[in-house]
Design an enzyme around this catalytic site. Sequence first.
Site, PDB file in Angstrom:
ATOM      1  CE  LYS A 107      -5.008  -8.041  -2.655  1.00 59.53           C
ATOM      2  NZ  LYS A 107      -3.685  -7.670  -2.191  1.00 59.53           N
ATOM      3  CD  GLU A 131      -4.314   5.381  -0.115  1.00 59.90           C
ATOM      4  OE1 GLU A 131      -4.759   4.776  -1.093  1.00 59.90           O
ATOM      5  OE2 GLU A 131      -4.748   6.477   0.290  1.00 59.90           O
ATOM      6  CE  LYS A 207      -5.715  -4.990  -5.084  1.00 65.93           C
ATOM      7  NZ  LYS A 207      -4.695  -5.330  -6.113  1.00 65.93           N
TER       8      LYS A 207
END
Lengths: 430, 430
Positions: A107, A131, A207
């Site tokens: 991330k 994902e 995120k």
Amino acid sequence: MMRTRPLKVALLGCGVVGSEVARIMTTHADDLTARIGAPVELAGVAVRRPDRVREGIDQALVTTDATALVKRGDIDVVVEVIGGIEPARTLITTAFEHGASVVSANKALLAQDGAALHAAAEEHDKDLYYEAAVAGAIPLIRPLRESLAGDKINRVMGIVNGTTNFILDKMDSTGAGYQEALDEATALGYAEADPTADVEGFDAAAKAAILAGIAFHTRVRLDDVYREGMTEVTAADFASAKEMGCTIKLLAICERAADGASVTARVHPAMIPLSHPLASVRGAYNAVFVESDAAGQLMFYGPGAGGSPTASAVLGDLVAVCRNRLSGATGPGESAYAALTVSPMGDVVTRYHISLDVADKPGVLAQVATVFAEHGVSIDTVRQSGKDGEASLVVVTHRASDAALTGTVEALRKLDTVRGVASIMRVEGE
Amino acid sequence: MMRTRPLKVALLGCGVVGSEVARIMTTHADDLTARIGAPVELAGVAVRRPDRVREGIDQALVTTDATALVKRGDIDVVVEVIGGIEPARTLITTAFEHGASVVSANKALLAQDGAALHAAAEEHDKDLYYEAAVAGAIPLIRPLRESLAGDKINRVMGIVNGTTNFILDKMDSTGAGYQEALDEATALGYAEADPTADVEGFDAAAKAAILAGIAFHTRVRLDDVYREGMTEVTAADFASAKEMGCTIKLLAICERAADGASVTARVHPAMIPLSHPLASVRGAYNAVFVESDAAGQLMFYGPGAGGSPTASAVLGDLVAVCRNRLSGATGPGESAYAALTVSPMGDVVTRYHISLDVADKPGVLAQVATVFAEHGVSIDTVRQSGKDGEASLVVVTHRASDAALTGTVEALRKLDTVRGVASIMRVEGE
């Protein structure tokens, strides 16, 4: 038609997530073969400490030379679960240059350099899937960029950090203070020895940048995300929240402005009504609420971290990337065509809950109300309580811009009768 | 690189969903073009009543000859939102034969003939997508067959029918009986004039068949799904549920047996604890809970029906199918390689809540308990209440097979002291 030459996978990193990816690749090999249409073979595992015993992994596959592994030229997919910026970034771009597609759970890297990585993938006509980078096992990237590809997303609001949700949930349910709840989270393994990335909101901000970019088809970098941690949240804040029928969550909020031309992304603690679906997300679970024009309100819920859940997300991507490879296609790449303006925090419009310590004498409320009015911030409710010359004043506002609220608070601090601003918290989800 | 020749879309059906699909294709044309990489053009709309005015749709595109439309040969994607078995089935297979891929929202058809339709798609190397067939706008098909493609799904349990959830929620919150709640649902447009498909569980059973097939990589047909409607649920059942800290929902449950070699699929009303995430799904919303080996527990929540939400799902599929077409690839087709046994309802293992009307005299409980023991059904709790020679006995069992429970109930009915079996309800989600 089943191809017999296996697809070769290089695994970069073999910690909690990587070892679980390797384990499932072995134990579920037949299922993966059937679902992909060809066998997948673990062709190499790059680690820092080669001597550590890794159950179920052929020691002959282990190497400390990650660069040589991604340069081999026969690797179909590189799975990057090292984390951090370097050497992950260089390894991923090198992988593209040498013919591999990439599945990443990184991330921080994607939030900082997503555009450059996507460009590298596209230049070499390869896939970049991630994902696992947001909300662990919860399918979120794929639903946002594929399932909702025909819709217009207006807001993504979620609990995307399990550590902080565990701490806040503990404070809410037991009345504990922040430090006490953090200590318990650390003892139970939910918080790291240095919890800064979680409790200061850095993890959630990364995120938020990734989610906002996908949701709004616009590049949103980590620097564009307003970030406020949750270390200042007190038991008193929870008591105030309860009086309002709310709880407190650390939220990542990505919003399209009412005019449609700009977006914002932010991470901060906020009060949300107990009736909101996010209010009942307990422990280390994550949940993300998505609002779009046609679909309406959707919510995605599940474990946001951990070896197995993250491995599930990595393997889902691995299957997709392998299928793409077999069919000679690539999946959706970066979509940033909308190129909307990313507005600063001052432009965000929401409601506020402000606790003031004030002198307990006539006229204070009138003074305070005047300051709000002068800054164009409309008051919804006020609650006064006090004794012995000291009093507290809790003001809940109607919707106002963050800039207007900041101006109001600055002016309040200058009033003689305001002894201090005990807390300011945004109110969301109403 | 942007292609300029548009992809041509034929729309079969222009009711609540179809008209919304057409509207969004027009109003969001630029976004769709950017996301697909080429423009999409509505090339024809097949309807039954051509004279009806359809705002925003060029009358020149409207035809009553759906067969001619799908046979044109220049259609890239056929969007089927007619519903029902025929003519939808023939139109879809004809579309494949004439070079088109298909996006469908037709749960009944897919539950009955999914295997044949997938075979036809594969034979002609075309896509068959149907996210809108299950749970409206909620991304569910794609997460199950793509995001979780590297995981092993053990259970899918959900509220997949909004009409019945609205009715049950109303009964729960107001104490209303079934008929009263149904009347309100009808008046508000949540229930159709003939509510049979919803209240008898046919609609949910079709969705259960589709979900089970995808989750377990096994063909599950509508006939394989045990189905029990919710018309017999009473206010007394809700009162019993409340005493147990539960509520009642109509659930679709697809489970892998403990031995892993067989699966079951069923639809029936069930008590679930108020603490379960599905218990708080209100009104006409849908939610599906998924349990897998690696990911753990996931939940997907959102509007399960309605024109706009269903159109959102259709358009997401349309974008994906168009992208596949441009890259010359196809997405995942049917995956039924596991070919597990679909076991009958008798093999399902769960807990039960049984209300009996019994004679209020000594020895009745001993008699009843003996019957349970003889059939191997272990009792968890018993509650007796009664007066004036009449009494009721509420038994909650431990986990037992449906066959064992059925045998128990048959034997109970033969006891002189049992006046009647007031209700039998399964207890799930514990």
